[in-house]
Design a protein around this motif. Sequence first.
Motif, short mmCIF file in Angstrom:
data_model
loop_
_atom_site.label_atom_id
_atom_site.label_comp_id
_atom_site.label_asym_id
_atom_site.label_seq_id
_atom_site.Cartn_x
_atom_site.Cartn_y
_atom_site.Cartn_z
N PRO A 46 36.74 34.50 36.53
CA PRO A 46 36.44 34.14 38.07
C PRO A 46 37.17 34.96 39.09
O PRO A 46 36.73 35.51 40.03
CB PRO A 46 36.88 32.71 38.29
CG PRO A 46 37.54 32.31 37.31
CD PRO A 46 37.27 33.01 35.97
N CYS A 47 38.38 35.58 38.60
CA CYS A 47 38.87 36.75 39.32
C CYS A 47 38.32 37.95 39.70
O CYS A 47 38.30 38.55 40.75
CB CYS A 47 40.20 36.87 38.93
SG CYS A 47 41.61 35.73 38.75
N THR A 48 37.37 38.26 38.70
CA THR A 48 36.67 39.58 38.71
C THR A 48 35.17 39.37 38.83
O THR A 48 34.54 40.49 38.80
CB THR A 48 36.99 40.36 37.61
OG1 THR A 48 36.73 39.72 36.36
CG2 THR A 48 38.61 40.73 37.46
N ASP A 49 34.65 38.19 38.93
CA ASP A 49 33.34 37.79 39.00
C ASP A 49 32.57 37.76 40.40
O ASP A 49 33.05 36.46 41.14
CB ASP A 49 32.93 36.62 38.46
CG ASP A 49 31.59 36.22 38.24
OD1 ASP A 49 30.69 37.00 38.54
OD2 ASP A 49 31.36 35.01 37.90
N SER A 50 32.07 38.71 40.88
CA SER A 50 31.58 38.83 42.39
C SER A 50 30.69 37.59 42.76
O SER A 50 30.49 37.11 43.81
CB SER A 50 31.23 39.84 43.00
OG SER A 50 29.99 40.51 42.18
N SER A 51 29.70 37.20 41.33
CA SER A 51 28.93 36.31 41.64
C SER A 51 29.39 34.83 41.77
O SER A 51 28.58 33.88 42.28
CB SER A 51 28.12 36.16 40.46
OG SER A 51 28.64 35.84 39.52
N SER A 52 30.81 34.60 41.60
CA SER A 52 31.34 33.51 41.59
C SER A 52 31.88 32.77 42.88
O SER A 52 32.17 31.86 43.20
CB SER A 52 32.48 33.09 40.61
OG SER A 52 33.27 34.02 41.05
#
Length: 197
Positions: A83-89
């Motif tokens: 989640p830290c690097t997931d722009s879709s989240s």
Amino acid sequence: MCNAWNHRAGCNCGWGSGENSLTEYAISVNHFSFVPSIQNSIESYTNPNASCPVCGDSVFFYQSPSGGRVFFDLMEPPWPKHPCTDSSSRPLPLTKTSTVDVFSSEMDLNKEWKPYFISSVKVVDRMLLQLEGYLGDSPLSIYVRKYDLGKRSLTNQTIVYLKEYVPIDGCFDMSMLTELGRPKELEAFKFRSLAKS
């Protein structure tokens, strides 16, 4: 006359005098012609011992042959991105037409996915590809419909998981990472006749 890296033009520091001249350096480098040159190609790369650059948690890092890079919490379906690097989240503003897009394999976490290692990909006809590979230690040939792939490609570096589709013998749910590191689910078939139906 100086030939040192990043020195200003016309520098006379003396670094390039005598035996250290650029010409003699270039000649000595040619003695190492057996050393392969560095290529500007990107290979698929997976690091199972990566750390999140934001929070420091242990994660899986994947780089696809086309250069896509992703951090995953788990390196198998449903391919949960870190989640830290997931722009879709990141949440989007709610509107009246907002819908929730649920990745279908998240509902099937208890079913067993197995890694499928592709040895070769062959074009059967304008509709089908035949994949030769291994499911565990057992050789397995499967068929995939080209239109299910869309513009995505399959190579022996593609990360693929299979899960038997219980209602029909010889059918598999297939989950793969695309060239950009995005999950894609499709069907795979043990028999050519099933793939054509």
